[in-house]
Structure formats: C-alpha cells, structure tokens
Design a protein around this motif. Sequence first.
Motif, mmCIF file in Angstrom:
data_model
loop_
_atom_site.group_PDB
_atom_site.id
_atom_site.type_symbol
_atom_site.label_atom_id
_atom_site.label_comp_id
_atom_site.label_asym_id
_atom_site.label_seq_id
_atom_site.Cartn_x
_atom_site.Cartn_y
_atom_site.Cartn_z
ATOM 1 N N SER A 121 0.983 -1.548 -0.205
ATOM 2 C CA SER A 121 -0.108 -0.306 0.005
ATOM 3 C C SER A 121 1.076 1.514 0.047
ATOM 4 O O SER A 121 0.342 2.439 -0.903
ATOM 5 C CB SER A 121 -0.516 0.311 1.589
ATOM 6 N N SER A 122 1.889 0.806 0.585
ATOM 7 C CA SER A 122 2.694 1.876 0.536
ATOM 8 C C SER A 122 3.617 2.863 -0.726
ATOM 9 O O SER A 122 3.994 3.590 -0.470
ATOM 10 C CB SER A 122 3.925 1.989 1.674
ATOM 11 N N PHE A 123 3.043 1.785 -1.586
ATOM 12 C CA PHE A 123 3.660 1.856 -3.084
ATOM 13 C C PHE A 123 2.711 2.675 -4.032
ATOM 14 O O PHE A 123 2.708 3.110 -5.386
ATOM 15 C CB PHE A 123 4.466 0.640 -3.903
ATOM 16 N N LEU A 124 1.125 2.889 -3.416
ATOM 17 C CA LEU A 124 -0.065 3.307 -4.249
ATOM 18 C C LEU A 124 0.062 4.700 -4.270
ATOM 19 O O LEU A 124 0.644 5.078 -3.220
ATOM 20 C CB LEU A 124 -0.730 3.128 -3.430
ATOM 21 N N GLU A 146 -0.349 2.739 -9.672
ATOM 22 C CA GLU A 146 -1.407 2.806 -9.074
ATOM 23 C C GLU A 146 -2.609 2.369 -9.366
ATOM 24 O O GLU A 146 -3.705 2.345 -8.070
ATOM 25 C CB GLU A 146 -2.530 3.409 -11.296
ATOM 26 N N ASN A 147 -2.492 1.250 -9.232
ATOM 27 C CA ASN A 147 -2.851 -0.455 -8.621
ATOM 28 C C ASN A 147 -2.248 -1.236 -8.325
ATOM 29 O O ASN A 147 -0.892 -1.982 -9.127
ATOM 30 C CB ASN A 147 -4.109 -0.411 -8.823
ATOM 31 N N PHE A 148 -2.754 -2.566 -7.812
ATOM 32 C CA PHE A 148 -1.637 -3.505 -7.844
ATOM 33 C C PHE A 148 -3.336 -5.387 -8.543
ATOM 34 O O PHE A 148 -4.087 -4.770 -8.089
ATOM 35 C CB PHE A 148 -1.540 -4.771 -6.747
ATOM 36 N N ILE A 149 -2.628 -6.081 -8.915
ATOM 37 C CA ILE A 149 -3.212 -7.465 -9.316
ATOM 38 C C ILE A 149 -3.068 -8.551 -8.090
ATOM 39 O O ILE A 149 -1.898 -8.270 -8.423
ATOM 40 C CB ILE A 149 -4.010 -7.433 -10.924
ATOM 41 N N PHE A 150 -3.250 -9.322 -7.727
ATOM 42 C CA PHE A 150 -3.286 -10.330 -6.674
ATOM 43 C C PHE A 150 -3.258 -11.449 -7.493
ATOM 44 O O PHE A 150 -4.102 -11.725 -8.092
ATOM 45 C CB PHE A 150 -3.501 -10.313 -5.382
ATOM 46 N N ASP A 161 9.179 8.045 -12.072
ATOM 47 C CA ASP A 161 9.346 9.763 -12.149
ATOM 48 C C ASP A 161 8.714 10.767 -10.815
ATOM 49 O O ASP A 161 9.526 12.081 -11.247
ATOM 50 C CB ASP A 161 8.787 10.561 -13.466
ATOM 51 N N LEU A 162 8.206 9.767 -9.960
ATOM 52 C CA LEU A 162 8.412 10.646 -8.502
ATOM 53 C C LEU A 162 9.226 10.357 -7.420
ATOM 54 O O LEU A 162 8.575 11.083 -6.422
ATOM 55 C CB LEU A 162 6.517 9.849 -8.448
ATOM 56 N N GLY A 163 10.583 10.089 -8.019
ATOM 57 C CA GLY A 163 11.303 9.735 -7.097
ATOM 58 C C GLY A 163 11.508 8.385 -6.552
ATOM 59 O O GLY A 163 12.162 7.952 -6.022
ATOM 60 N N MET A 164 10.386 7.520 -6.736
ATOM 61 C CA MET A 164 10.861 6.094 -6.049
ATOM 62 C C MET A 164 9.789 4.892 -7.408
ATOM 63 O O MET A 164 8.775 6.086 -7.495
ATOM 64 C CB MET A 164 10.064 5.916 -4.742
ATOM 65 N N GLY A 200 1.749 -4.831 -11.144
ATOM 66 C CA GLY A 200 1.593 -3.779 -10.568
ATOM 67 C C GLY A 200 1.070 -2.860 -11.997
ATOM 68 O O GLY A 200 1.176 -2.434 -13.316
ATOM 69 N N LEU A 201 0.177 -1.974 -12.100
ATOM 70 C CA LEU A 201 -0.552 -1.225 -12.701
ATOM 71 C C LEU A 201 0.385 -0.025 -12.845
ATOM 72 O O LEU A 201 0.234 0.768 -11.963
ATOM 73 C CB LEU A 201 -2.183 -1.612 -12.478
#
Length: 275
Positions: free
Chosen positions: A16-19, A120-124, A113-116, A107-108
């Motif tokens: 969630s910290s990567f959203l 936008e979202n994930f699919i499991f 470019d945002l520094g890390m 990973g969608l």
Amino acid sequence: MLEKINNRQVDPKHLSSFLRSRNCIDDSSVDNCLSFYDIIYVIQNDTNSESNRFKTEYIDQLEINLTLAYTDRQLCEEQIQEGQRVRPITVGMLCRETKSKSIEVVGLNMDKDLGMTNFENFIFVPPFDEITGQYILSPRDEAISLLSIDNESHRFMGVEATFFSITNKGLVTFGSEERQDYLNNLIDNLSFVIPRIPQPKGSANIICLLLNLENSIEERAFVRDYPTFDNYTEVLFVNSELDLLTGNLSTIDYDGASLEGIYLPLIKRAKGRLN
C-alpha cells in the motif's frame, strides 16, 4: 497465514505504501475499475522463458518482482520508442500467464518519475493448487478440507472460486496477545488482497473464507463486506459451525450432502444479485 508472494513471505499490505493515489478499489465514487475482460498492455521480454515472459519491476524493500502492466498504450510510449514490444492482453489472460506456485502480483501504471516506484494499483494472482484442484490464498497444509470438493462437479457447475482457510493449527504456539495481533494483521492483509483478485465470470463467483478458529468472536472478525475486483464476485464465509455466511452475517441455506446442494443456492443467489 497467506500463501507466499513471489516465493517470499511478505505482508501484502506493505504494498500500500507504493500506491500513489486513491483508486477505484479504495474510492467507490470512481467508476472506471478494470474487470477480468479488460485490455491492458504489457512489455514482452526478449526471452523464451515461460516463467518470465513480461517485463517486471523488482521492489527492493520487499524483495519481490511485480509484473508490469498499463491501462493505456500511451503510457508505454517510452518503451515503444526504445523498440520494446508492447502487447495488448486481457487482465484474465495476464493472470493465467503469470500463474505460479505462489501468489503473484501485477503492478498497474508504474511511474518512476515521482522519486520512487509508484503504482496506480495492484492485481493479485492466486496460485492453482494441483492437489486440491482449487485456487487458494492460504498455504496448502491449511487447505486440506478442500480435498473433499468433487472437482468434476465443480467444473461441471461452472462456479469460479478462490479459497482461503485459517485454522488453529498455526496458532497453538501464540499467547493470547500475540494471537490477536496475528489475526488482526491477517485481516488487514486480506482486506488489501481480496479486492484485487480478478475472476472469470462463472455461474457463480465466490471468494470463500473457511474459518475454524478458537471461538465465534475470532471468526466473526473476518466476516465483513469486502469489495471485489469484479462486481459479479462475492465474498462468502464458512465458520466452524459450517454456517455459510454473507458479509453482513446473513445465513445462506444449503444442503451439504453434495456439492450440488451447496452450489445451487449460490448460483441462484448470483442470478438475483446481478438482475
């Protein structure tokens, strides 16, 4: 416990910290959610390896690989200019292509470019267990009860299902406080994973949590209205009393003498929900 992710024991909620923003799963006002049958775009690797056909991104902090996918071909413009092959593919077909013995993650719309690494979202993608013949989110040794499912009848009736099973087996060494912390953490992880699991449309679609814990209070904590990736999929629960429950604790009557007696009420319920 959840099955491993990309062959590593990782709490999926840490993703969630990567959203980078709220999305259709987190915000019911957004109506542009993907479905199992929507087209997305992947970047084909220059390799003949069946296990790594599409470009991935390695998340250092979690030590896992995510398959990259994009909802718009224009988001792949940089890769196209570099001569990389961009392939359209449905969400469902990508899930089938990325299947493995562990949970895999797509990973969608990654944006570096945002520094890390941001998504936008994930699919499991749940693994398909050859022994039980089912898609399962929990380790195989916690899903022995699924061996009782008549897999031929399951296929004949066209029900699409993903199972998760939790029992006291893995909790006997915990003290009461440790046990509660573990269960709360598991609920948080399921709350993050369940809304991000796509399924092909069947005669009925369920994500089923099989709960056999120490008491009804522990089991009831898992029973809630989880959002789902596809609007035709419903999360249902079977407790230690073998009650079949909805997210609002309503009981679904069924005949447990056969798989047909269980699935027919679910098929009838699915028709009513979508009309």
